[in-house]
Design a protein around this motif. Structure first.
Motif, short mmCIF file in Angstrom:
data_model
loop_
_atom_site.label_atom_id
_atom_site.label_comp_id
_atom_site.label_asym_id
_atom_site.label_seq_id
_atom_site.Cartn_x
_atom_site.Cartn_y
_atom_site.Cartn_z
N ALA A 162 26.72 12.99 34.79
CA ALA A 162 27.31 14.25 34.54
C ALA A 162 27.13 14.48 32.95
N ARG A 163 27.25 15.71 32.84
CA ARG A 163 27.22 16.27 31.16
C ARG A 163 28.71 16.31 30.71
N LEU A 164 28.91 15.71 29.67
CA LEU A 164 30.33 15.46 29.15
C LEU A 164 30.43 16.81 28.12
N HIS A 165 31.69 17.11 27.77
CA HIS A 165 32.13 17.92 27.07
C HIS A 165 31.28 18.25 25.52
N ASP A 166 30.91 17.00 24.99
CA ASP A 166 29.94 17.12 23.80
C ASP A 166 28.76 17.51 24.23
N GLY A 167 28.33 17.78 25.40
CA GLY A 167 26.81 18.02 25.72
C GLY A 167 25.84 16.68 26.17
N SER A 168 26.69 15.45 26.09
CA SER A 168 25.67 14.45 26.24
C SER A 168 25.59 14.13 27.76
N ARG A 169 24.63 13.40 28.36
CA ARG A 169 24.79 13.14 29.99
C ARG A 169 25.15 11.56 29.98
N LYS A 170 25.86 11.32 30.89
CA LYS A 170 26.43 9.82 30.87
C LYS A 170 26.01 9.53 32.34
N VAL A 171 26.02 8.18 32.85
CA VAL A 171 26.37 7.67 33.87
C VAL A 171 27.79 7.56 34.21
N MET A 172 28.23 8.56 35.08
CA MET A 172 29.70 8.52 35.30
C MET A 172 29.86 7.35 36.30
N GLU A 173 29.30 7.03 37.20
CA GLU A 173 29.71 6.22 38.44
C GLU A 173 28.38 5.92 39.21
N ILE A 174 28.68 4.48 39.55
CA ILE A 174 27.71 3.70 40.54
C ILE A 174 28.44 3.17 41.76
N ARG A 175 27.84 3.65 42.88
CA ARG A 175 28.46 3.30 44.12
C ARG A 175 27.71 2.94 45.05
N GLU A 176 28.18 1.95 45.85
CA GLU A 176 27.31 1.18 47.13
C GLU A 176 27.76 2.15 48.08
N VAL A 177 26.46 2.45 48.92
CA VAL A 177 26.71 2.98 50.14
C VAL A 177 27.02 1.81 51.21
N GLY A 178 28.14 1.88 51.82
CA GLY A 178 28.61 0.83 52.69
C GLY A 178 28.08 0.99 54.14
N GLU A 179 29.04 1.23 54.93
CA GLU A 179 28.78 1.38 56.35
C GLU A 179 29.14 2.65 56.90
N TYR A 180 28.84 3.21 58.04
CA TYR A 180 29.13 4.22 58.72
C TYR A 180 30.24 3.90 60.00
N ARG A 181 31.65 3.97 59.45
CA ARG A 181 32.61 3.73 60.56
C ARG A 181 33.77 4.87 60.56
N ASP A 182 34.07 5.05 61.77
CA ASP A 182 35.11 6.03 62.11
C ASP A 182 34.91 7.47 61.63
N GLY A 183 33.47 7.57 61.93
CA GLY A 183 32.96 8.84 61.45
C GLY A 183 32.85 9.45 60.23
N ARG A 184 32.91 8.38 59.43
CA ARG A 184 32.66 8.60 57.81
C ARG A 184 31.52 7.58 57.33
N ILE A 185 31.01 8.09 56.08
CA ILE A 185 30.23 6.94 55.43
C ILE A 185 31.16 6.30 54.26
N LEU A 186 31.29 5.24 54.26
CA LEU A 186 32.15 4.40 53.16
C LEU A 186 31.48 4.08 52.09
N THR A 187 31.86 4.36 50.82
CA THR A 187 31.02 3.85 49.65
C THR A 187 32.20 3.30 48.80
N TYR A 188 31.75 2.37 47.98
CA TYR A 188 32.25 1.28 47.25
C TYR A 188 31.91 1.58 45.95
N PRO A 189 32.81 1.64 44.78
CA PRO A 189 32.76 2.05 43.40
C PRO A 189 32.41 0.67 42.69
N LEU A 190 31.20 0.48 41.95
CA LEU A 190 30.70 -0.68 41.40
C LEU A 190 30.99 -0.67 40.08
#
Length: 169
Positions: free
Chosen positions: A98-126
């Motif tokens: 994402a672009r931050l308020h100062d104009g720089s771009r940063k990696v905001m989040e890294i998530r693992e794609v987990g499994e498909y369960r109960d109609g949803r794709i589960l992801t987990y923040p790393l």
């Protein structure tokens, strides 16, 4: 071991991706996906091309999954459960920039794609961006699907990956 690479632009309408199925590329890099070519991307990633990547625009990792579903559905009438299953089996990690308020771009989040369960794709923040610490920090969640990552590393990489993704208790 050597790698072969196939780089595909998003203007190919899937033709280059289709051809990639028949060659022995170890990685495929797809430019930004914006439409129905997302289905071709998922299918290519699901045919033994571990380490492949693509980009897409979205406001968050969760929004990306929803947007990816929509793009794949643009390719034709497919059951949503099948689309979600394809996503889970072809995508391991989501990296949100994402672009931050100062104009720089940063990696905001890294998530693992987990499994498909109960109609949803589960992801987990790393990892998540900490505004307070001004850096990306581990969330304490361990990588659940680490076998492929560790298996494809080599020598010291394997040890570093095992350490990085070890349970933090």
């Amino acid at each position: 071991m050597y790698s072969t690479l196939c780089v595909v632009d998003n203007k190919s309408n899937g033709k280059q991706l289709f051809r990639a199925y028949f060659f022995v590329y170890t990685n495929i890099i797809v430019g930004e996906v914006r439409g129905a070519e997302a289905l071709d991307m998922l299918q290519a990633f699901n045919t033994g091309h571990d380490g492949s990547l693509s980009t897409a625009h979205a406001n968050s990792p969760e929004d990306l999954l929803s947007r990816l579903e929509t793009m794949v559905l643009m390719a034709g009438e497919l059951p949503l459960a099948a689309v979600r299953g394809q996503i889970v089996s072809s995508i391991d990690i989501l990296v949100h920039l994402a672009r931050l308020h100062d104009g720089s771009r940063k990696v905001m989040e890294i998530r693992e794609v987990g499994e498909y369960r109960d109609g949803r794709i589960l992801t987990y923040p790393l990892f998540q961006w900490s505004e307070e610490k001004n850096r990306l920090i581990r969330t304490g969640q361990c990588l659940r699907r680490k076998g492929k990552l560790i298996r494809n590393g080599s020598g010291d990489d394997r040890e570093r990956l095992q350490e990085l993704f070890a349970d933090t208790g």
